[in-house]
Design an enzyme around this catalytic site. Sequence first.
Site, PDB file in Angstrom:
ATOM      1  N   ALA A 179       0.853  -1.189   0.000  1.00 36.47           N
ATOM      2  CA  ALA A 179       0.000   0.000   0.000  1.00 36.47           C
ATOM      3  C   ALA A 179       0.889   1.240   0.000  1.00 36.47           C
ATOM      4  CB  ALA A 179      -0.912   0.004   1.217  1.00 36.47           C
ATOM      5  N   GLU A 228      -1.199   2.479   6.977  1.00 35.01           N
ATOM      6  CA  GLU A 228      -1.309   3.645   6.089  1.00 35.01           C
ATOM      7  C   GLU A 228      -1.961   4.838   6.792  1.00 35.01           C
ATOM      8  OE1 GLU A 228       0.515   3.383   3.566  1.00 35.01           O
ATOM      9  OE2 GLU A 228       0.718   1.228   3.874  1.00 35.01           O
TER      10      GLU A 228
END
Length: 934
Positions: free
Chosen positions: A308, A344
């Site tokens: 990610a 994230e």
Amino acid sequence: MHLLLVILLFLESQFCVQSSDSNSPAGDNLATNGLPFPWSKVRLPNYIVPVHYHLLIHPNLTTLKFSGSVKIEIDVKNNTNWVVLHSKNLKIFTATVLDEHEAHLSDKVLSVLEYPAHEQIAIFSPKILTSGEKYFLYLEFGAPLSDGFYGFYKSTYKTKAGETRVLASTHFEPTSARMALPCFDEPIFKANYTVRIRRGPSHIALSNMPLEQTVEIGNGLFEDHFEVSVKMSSYLLAFIVCDFRSVSGMTATGINISIYAVPEKWHQTHYALEAALRLLEFYEQYFNILYPLPKMDLIAIPDFQSGAMENWGLTTYRETSLLYDPDISSASDKLWVTLVIGHELAHQWFGNLVTMEWWNDIWLNEGFARYMEFVSLEAVYPELKVEDHFLDTCFGAIGRDSLNSSRPISSLAENPTQIKEMFDTVSYDKGACILHMLRNFLTNEGFQSGIIRYLRRFRYSNARNEDLWDSLIKTCSEEDFTAGEYCYSSTQATKNAYRFAGEHIDLKKMMSTWTLQKGIPLVTVRRQGRRLYVGQERFLKIVLPNDPSWNSLQEGYLWHIPLTYKTSHSEHEVKHLLTTKSDVLTLDEEVDWVKLNTDMNGYYIVHYDEEGWNCLTELLRVNHTALSFKDRASLIHNAFQLVTAGRLSLDRALDLIGYLKSETHNVPLLQGLGYLQSFYKLIEKRHIADVTHNLKTYILQYFRDVIDKQTWSDDGTVSDRRLREEVLSLACDFNYPPCLEKAKQLFNSWVDSNGTVSLPTDVSETVYMVGAQDDSGWAYLLEKYGVSMCETEKSKFLSALASSKDSKKLSRLLQLGMGGTVIKTQNLPSLIYMVARNPVGHFLAWDFVKKHWNELVEKFPLGSFGIRSIIVGTVTQFSSTEELREVEVFFKSITEQVSQLRVIQVATENLEKNIMWLKRNLETMRTWLQQRLN
């Protein structure tokens, strides 16, 4: 031509004005047109600073090209005629410098010098740009959409009807924003961004900020205008043009969160929305700083190399890291998705709000984000038992850090290849583990308040390693300090000092020993009466103390180690800071046993003397619950690490895990089982038939009770389900008849229903692996792989297909991976690893890598995660001196390409470790097994 002559004369006469920081003459660096390039360093000059980018971008999803323009407001610090910035693979059509009223400084077309070696361009202004004045740099540019996974690249997906659709997405970290627009592509150059994107009517556009307005501009095109961004580094800029669907929700503080995916995968987005809402709210409370943007988008990109990317307000994910289908995804899949989202979202503070000054300190981003995954999930999703997995993170870091090829957490990295290699186990996992040690050292409250100070002090700015240590402690009175408060003392004598176990500690000095030198300490312990004699040295896997190089490899290494220990007579842990090579600790009373590094909260290995190991082995045998599950798992881990290093005999470590028949917790159980399985795989590849057979027999006999009590279901806690997944996989891999029989039965039922019968998610991969061993099963799985709309399911299919014992089938898989149509290119590195770990496939995978090396490097740049996993995944399967020589010969043949790659040394040292393990331990293993089985 006239202007080129002016530039050349100017360079010869006044070069010193704009490049006084340069370390070599301009003539050494020639631009593509043969003129001297006015800057010689890899890093940009600091005399021009970007303030605001006004970007227009137009990707054409038919021609697969994009065009754009950017107007950059710049702040000039020194008088100069040159603007040097980054650009890679872009064609610059126009370059102009404007004054603060946006009037042209020159009526001539400005020449652009290109220096591809440093991915830089230079624009010459005939009129001097004056310090303190405001200017704009205007450029028009274009390029094909990238074929890889960096810059502004194309991605595709197939609908259920078989139609291929195209989208365009960005991935800029660490040094690829320059592939999408000319920019000052270094983290220190934070600026605001105003983005406009042109698209067709059947697509949507996304960027970091919310959509402000859409304007129809004719020819069937629309232009989306986005709000002005916060001040951020170039690698966090993002924009996407696609036809995805989304699901949205609102946090308690009014942040709009949306999850985007391919339209036919929309039903797999709902869990991610729930997780993102809960985790973002947790971080706002924990950091005591509100998320500063109005929205947060999470989008699953069909082609994505890493897990990610934390682009501010528009985080991008591989589909397996964001999408969750409760009918297909396992408990482990759910945990993975939650961890990645937690990672994230943590970056929105650590990395985005506060960014490292340069890539040498990338651990300030990645180590913190990795650690906050565990902190956040422990608080928000306690049922996922994330603490069961944190030890594995630190064990992984130790595996890398105990080799001489490791590096300090904060390391030199200048060019893009070196920078890419910084995104590794050391930055992520070791970074997380030393933060965990620090949190236990400072207390949870002291750690939390310290990082809040750090975030507040450096928000919208950049920080270095030492800035974190300076921020961690508040200033307080001498009375507070004497009372043991975690704060700066107000007196000069104890400035920078902290209280730990009644001692004054210099935190910056202490933590520098963990971030500025490589490796991990080994703490040795000898108990004599009430005295504990402790020492420290550098822990190395391959080199023994009697080796001639031992002293040179140990020289200069000293850590400030926050020791903790428990004894048979202490309810609470005792603390002591070890800052010297050796020390003597005095216990309050005589004890039966002592266990150092309570709960493995410290980042160090412990080696006891013979009596110490005997006491702990006996304790596990008669009363293993006297130690926590973390202590039990870390004892097993430390013992087998010491075996690999030649410091503890294998039979002693095997005797230590003899208690596992009584173990009920999955973490120590899987730790012991995992080591036995890894030894089996190593010996199996060497075709040592008697030891391979006896070790398999011993494992199946010894762990039969654990295997037999597993149900083929999704029942139980997350811990139960993880144990089931691992144990049944091993049992079927070892051809345990009851396991094979049940798996075949489930596979046949699934095939008979044409894949409509739902398999228990935790055991589905094991079922597929058993089914893949015959021709019809393998063919059916490949067919299902081609039509499945769930990437998590496809990854299980691929793992099963790569477990085949038919080398022709494995070769076909590798060719499909290289083709990139049936098996996407993003999955090629993991496919190569899957084939390499197969005892039939390890030579096949290595030969494939050698044959296709140049093509692989085109797909996965040097230093990237993809190429590193290909190298490590193949080389570390070997374990003979002949194989080592072959590997060394190959890498020597491509020295020019790979000379800078640290991963080559990492991989070959792991191969040497395998050779050494067999040399030291094979006969001991053979004898020990014969004794146990007889």
